[in-house]
Design a protein around this motif. Structure first.
Motif, short mmCIF file in Angstrom:
data_model
loop_
_atom_site.label_atom_id
_atom_site.label_comp_id
_atom_site.label_asym_id
_atom_site.label_seq_id
_atom_site.Cartn_x
_atom_site.Cartn_y
_atom_site.Cartn_z
N ARG A 112 -24.88 44.86 101.49
CA ARG A 112 -26.08 45.11 100.68
C ARG A 112 -26.95 43.86 100.72
O ARG A 112 -26.44 42.75 100.87
N VAL A 136 -30.28 41.99 98.71
CA VAL A 136 -31.21 41.98 97.57
C VAL A 136 -32.08 40.73 97.63
O VAL A 136 -31.78 39.79 98.37
N THR A 146 -34.13 37.74 95.01
CA THR A 146 -33.64 36.98 93.84
C THR A 146 -33.91 37.73 92.53
O THR A 146 -33.41 37.34 91.48
N ASN A 147 -34.68 38.85 92.60
CA ASN A 147 -34.83 39.72 91.42
C ASN A 147 -33.79 40.83 91.43
O ASN A 147 -33.88 41.78 90.65
N GLU A 148 -32.85 40.74 92.36
CA GLU A 148 -31.75 41.70 92.52
C GLU A 148 -32.23 43.10 92.92
O GLU A 148 -31.57 44.09 92.63
N LEU A 173 -20.10 42.68 101.16
CA LEU A 173 -20.95 41.49 101.29
C LEU A 173 -22.31 41.74 100.65
O LEU A 173 -22.92 42.79 100.86
N LEU A 174 -22.74 40.76 99.88
CA LEU A 174 -24.08 40.81 99.30
C LEU A 174 -24.87 39.64 99.85
O LEU A 174 -24.46 38.49 99.72
N PHE A 175 -25.98 39.94 100.50
CA PHE A 175 -26.88 38.90 100.99
C PHE A 175 -28.07 38.81 100.03
O PHE A 175 -28.59 39.84 99.59
N VAL A 176 -28.48 37.59 99.74
CA VAL A 176 -29.63 37.38 98.86
C VAL A 176 -30.72 36.70 99.67
O VAL A 176 -30.51 35.60 100.21
N GLN A 222 -34.43 34.98 100.05
CA GLN A 222 -35.43 34.24 99.26
C GLN A 222 -36.82 34.41 99.83
O GLN A 222 -36.98 34.65 101.04
N ARG A 223 -37.79 34.21 98.96
CA ARG A 223 -39.20 34.21 99.42
C ARG A 223 -39.44 32.95 100.24
O ARG A 223 -38.80 31.93 100.02
#
Lengths: 105, 141
Positions: free
Chosen positions: B38, B40, B42-44, B134-137, B139-140
């Motif tokens: 998944r 997302v 930084t605002n999830e 796995l969760l990838f985050v 960033q702007r």
């Protein structure tokens, strides 16, 4: 009589401890404190709570490492992969994990 | 009623050959694990993205439909990954989508993805013995 009973219960407790060690527990109680307190905490991709300070039960299951992430709007996300040894060392030497998320530029 | 048939000599030979091949494949096969990915911000919020396995061509990843969160879906991408090495590097890059959530343009590189979406790509080395979710985050920029 009382002495025998207490000795027996002591032995049972010791046996219990040994059994736990033999099983090689895969669950750890880990304290995590994140600033800002509004940050979300994820363990292995699942949201488990928010920042501030909380104690989480982290279960390795069959995996060798766990992934812990902290996310907050307007901040750089924090990401760590930890082995059982790293968690044990952290708990023994420093206690809680404490992270301060940097603000996004 | 159960009907049993005795295999002929040629049938027996084929069975033996198949068994031998299966054994060979089991011994020398590359371990594979299906990862649930998944992505997302930084605002999830889910970010439509392309997942590329290190060394894989980006076009091939797109043709193999290694996209996640298209059409406003929050479902993870279930991606079988062959662990030819102890660690496999996964690259995740945001893709631009239209109002329906379909891909407008498939980026071919991480800088191109950033140029098109304003989000920085992310990569992570994954081991066979790591958790499969796995969760990838992202960033702007």
């Amino acid at each position: 009589m009382t002495k025998t009973a207490s000795t027996r219960s002591g032995r049972l407790a010791l046996l219990g401890l040994l059994a736990c060690t033999a099983c090689g527990t895969s669950t750890y109680k880990v304290g995590i404190a994140v600033d800002p307190p509004t940050a979300s905490i994820y363990v292995n991709g699942e949201k488990v709570g928010a920042g501030g300070r909380s104690v989480y039960e982290i279960d390795f299951g069959v995996d060798e490492r766990v992934c812990i992430q902290a996310i907050a709007p307007g901040h750089e996300p924090h990401f760590v992969m930890l082995s059982k040894q790293q968690i044990t060392d952290q708990i023994n030497q420093y206690g809680d994990f404490q992270w301060t998320l940097r603000q996004e530029r | 009623m159960t009907v049993t048939t005795k295999p002929t000599r040629s049938g027996r030979r084929s069975l033996c050959a198949a068994a031998g091949l299966s054994l060979l494949a089991a011994c020398g096969s590359i371990p594979t694990r299906t990862l649930e990915i998944r992505v997302v911000d930084t605002n999830e919020q889910p970010v439509p993205s392309l997942v590329v396995i290190a060394g894989q061509d980006w076009n091939a990843a797109a043709q193999n439909k290694q996209f996640v969160h298209l059409n406003h879906s929050s479902e993870p991408l279930r991606l079988p990954v062959a662990f030819e090495r102890p660690e496999v590097n996964l690259v995740v890059a945001a893709v631009p989508v239209d109002d329906a959530g379909a891909v407008r343009q498939t980026p071919r590189t991480r800088p191109e993805s950033t140029e098109l979406t304003g989000l920085l790509g992310s990569d992570r080395p994954v081991r066979l013995t790591d958790p499969p979710r796995l969760l990838f985050v992202l960033q702007r920029r």
